[in-house]
Write a protein that holds these residues in place. Structure first.
Motif, PDB file in Angstrom:
ATOM      1  N   ARG A  54       7.953  62.746  18.352  1.00  0.00           N
ATOM      2  CA  ARG A  54       8.542  63.894  17.917  1.00  0.00           C
ATOM      3  C   ARG A  54       9.424  63.518  19.652  1.00  0.00           C
ATOM      4  O   ARG A  54      10.423  63.889  19.547  1.00  0.00           O
ATOM      5  N   ASP A  55       8.651  63.919  20.388  1.00  0.00           N
ATOM      6  CA  ASP A  55       8.419  64.520  21.625  1.00  0.00           C
ATOM      7  C   ASP A  55       9.746  63.432  22.470  1.00  0.00           C
ATOM      8  O   ASP A  55       9.871  64.082  23.925  1.00  0.00           O
ATOM      9  N   ILE A  56       9.173  62.822  21.904  1.00  0.00           N
ATOM     10  CA  ILE A  56       9.376  61.032  22.952  1.00  0.00           C
ATOM     11  C   ILE A  56      11.046  61.145  22.547  1.00  0.00           C
ATOM     12  O   ILE A  56      12.140  61.171  23.396  1.00  0.00           O
ATOM     13  N   ILE A  57      11.034  60.300  20.903  1.00  0.00           N
ATOM     14  CA  ILE A  57      12.589  60.254  19.790  1.00  0.00           C
ATOM     15  C   ILE A  57      12.565  60.670  19.858  1.00  0.00           C
ATOM     16  O   ILE A  57      14.666  60.464  19.763  1.00  0.00           O
ATOM     17  N   GLY A  58      13.095  62.269  19.347  1.00  0.00           N
ATOM     18  CA  GLY A  58      13.631  63.205  19.032  1.00  0.00           C
ATOM     19  C   GLY A  58      13.677  63.649  17.231  1.00  0.00           C
ATOM     20  O   GLY A  58      13.250  62.533  17.093  1.00  0.00           O
ATOM     21  N   ASP A  59      15.185  63.594  17.471  1.00  0.00           N
ATOM     22  CA  ASP A  59      14.841  63.966  16.063  1.00  0.00           C
ATOM     23  C   ASP A  59      16.174  62.698  15.279  1.00  0.00           C
ATOM     24  O   ASP A  59      17.115  63.007  16.459  1.00  0.00           O
ATOM     25  N   GLY A  64      22.092  60.379  19.976  1.00  0.00           N
ATOM     26  CA  GLY A  64      22.051  60.392  20.872  1.00  0.00           C
ATOM     27  C   GLY A  64      20.727  60.016  21.107  1.00  0.00           C
ATOM     28  O   GLY A  64      20.470  59.958  22.281  1.00  0.00           O
ATOM     29  N   SER A  65      20.120  60.443  20.521  1.00  0.00           N
ATOM     30  CA  SER A  65      18.584  60.344  20.567  1.00  0.00           C
ATOM     31  C   SER A  65      18.141  59.250  19.879  1.00  0.00           C
ATOM     32  O   SER A  65      18.684  58.539  19.245  1.00  0.00           O
ATOM     33  N   VAL A  66      16.489  58.385  20.053  1.00  0.00           N
ATOM     34  CA  VAL A  66      16.223  56.986  20.356  1.00  0.00           C
ATOM     35  C   VAL A  66      15.668  56.907  18.440  1.00  0.00           C
ATOM     36  O   VAL A  66      16.361  56.380  18.024  1.00  0.00           O
ATOM     37  N   ALA A  67      15.563  57.945  18.055  1.00  0.00           N
ATOM     38  CA  ALA A  67      15.214  58.332  16.859  1.00  0.00           C
ATOM     39  C   ALA A  67      16.555  57.884  15.692  1.00  0.00           C
ATOM     40  O   ALA A  67      16.264  57.459  14.654  1.00  0.00           O
ATOM     41  N   ASN A  68      18.260  58.515  16.046  1.00  0.00           N
ATOM     42  CA  ASN A  68      18.861  58.435  15.760  1.00  0.00           C
ATOM     43  C   ASN A  68      19.114  57.523  15.813  1.00  0.00           C
ATOM     44  O   ASN A  68      19.626  56.146  14.429  1.00  0.00           O
ATOM     45  N   TYR A  69      18.892  56.280  16.388  1.00  0.00           N
ATOM     46  CA  TYR A  69      19.250  54.613  16.571  1.00  0.00           C
ATOM     47  C   TYR A  69      18.546  53.727  16.167  1.00  0.00           C
ATOM     48  O   TYR A  69      18.571  52.637  15.654  1.00  0.00           O
ATOM     49  N   MET A  70      17.004  54.120  16.128  1.00  0.00           N
ATOM     50  CA  MET A  70      16.166  53.601  15.059  1.00  0.00           C
ATOM     51  C   MET A  70      15.779  53.880  13.557  1.00  0.00           C
ATOM     52  O   MET A  70      15.585  53.095  12.876  1.00  0.00           O
ATOM     53  N   SER A  71      16.415  54.914  13.285  1.00  0.00           N
ATOM     54  CA  SER A  71      16.690  55.663  12.171  1.00  0.00           C
ATOM     55  C   SER A  71      18.146  54.618  10.959  1.00  0.00           C
ATOM     56  O   SER A  71      18.965  54.778  11.439  1.00  0.00           O
TER      57      SER A  71
END
Length: 181
Positions: A54-59, A64-71
């Motif tokens: 979570r601290d690397i990819i964000g929410d 703009g977060s990596v998690a948003n891109y992956m999710s």
């Protein structure tokens, strides 16, 4: 890392993939013991949207977060919203009457007093199906909750009664209107 080969041949660019390094060691197979190898062997695993990262990819909800891109959160939310909108078009709310709310004694004691009471809630539902008008209906649905005559219909008794009644009414209305799609 980028993956050059996509399952979809119409995508002309390399796809971004994110990995976590699990282990690193020096490869020594096929080389003499005196030769210092410059090759590293990496063991990777796919980076997923998990608590440990979570601290690397964000929410996933942060733009703009990596998690948003992956999710797929936003895509799934859009699809869900479109399904609800289409369902509202196909089956608009037609209205209901909930004025049938009453308590009646169910069993009597030898002293002619109630030993048990029953709370009954009934609703009259008018349902219109725009895709198949033959499935339109107007029907009364009711359910009840029995409780002891020495209990007051307040607090947790009332909460339990309403929860049980509304759960059953919702299931019955849903089954009558939408199970044959």
């Amino acid at each position: 890392m980028k993956e050059d080969y996509s399952l979809d041949e119409s995508i002309p660019i390399a796809l971004k993939r994110y990995y976590v390094v699990e282990d690193v060691n020096r490869a020594a197979e096929g080389f003499s013991q005196t030769w210092w190898p410059h090759l590293l062997r990496l063991k990777l695993k796919t980076l997923v949207d998990a608590q440990e990262f979570r601290d690397i990819i964000g929410d996933a909800t942060t733009t703009g977060s990596v998690a948003n891109y992956m999710s797929t959160y936003n895509r799934e939310k859009t699809i869900s919203d479109q399904l609800v909108a289409q369902a509202e078009v196909d089956s608009p709310k037609a209205g209901f009457n909930y004025k049938q709310y009453y308590v009646a004694p169910m069993t009597a004691t030898s002293q002619n007093t109630a030993a048990q009471n029953r709370l009954t809630i009934a609703v009259n539902v008018r349902y219109y199906n725009n895709t198949d008008p033959e499935k339109d209906f107007e029907q009364r649905f009711s359910f009840y909750f029995d409780y002891g005559a020495n209990e007051q219909l307040t607090g947790s008794t009332l909460d339990t009664a309403l929860d049980e009644i509304f759960t059953r009414l919702t299931q019955d209305i849903f089954n009558a209107s939408l199970t044959d799609w």
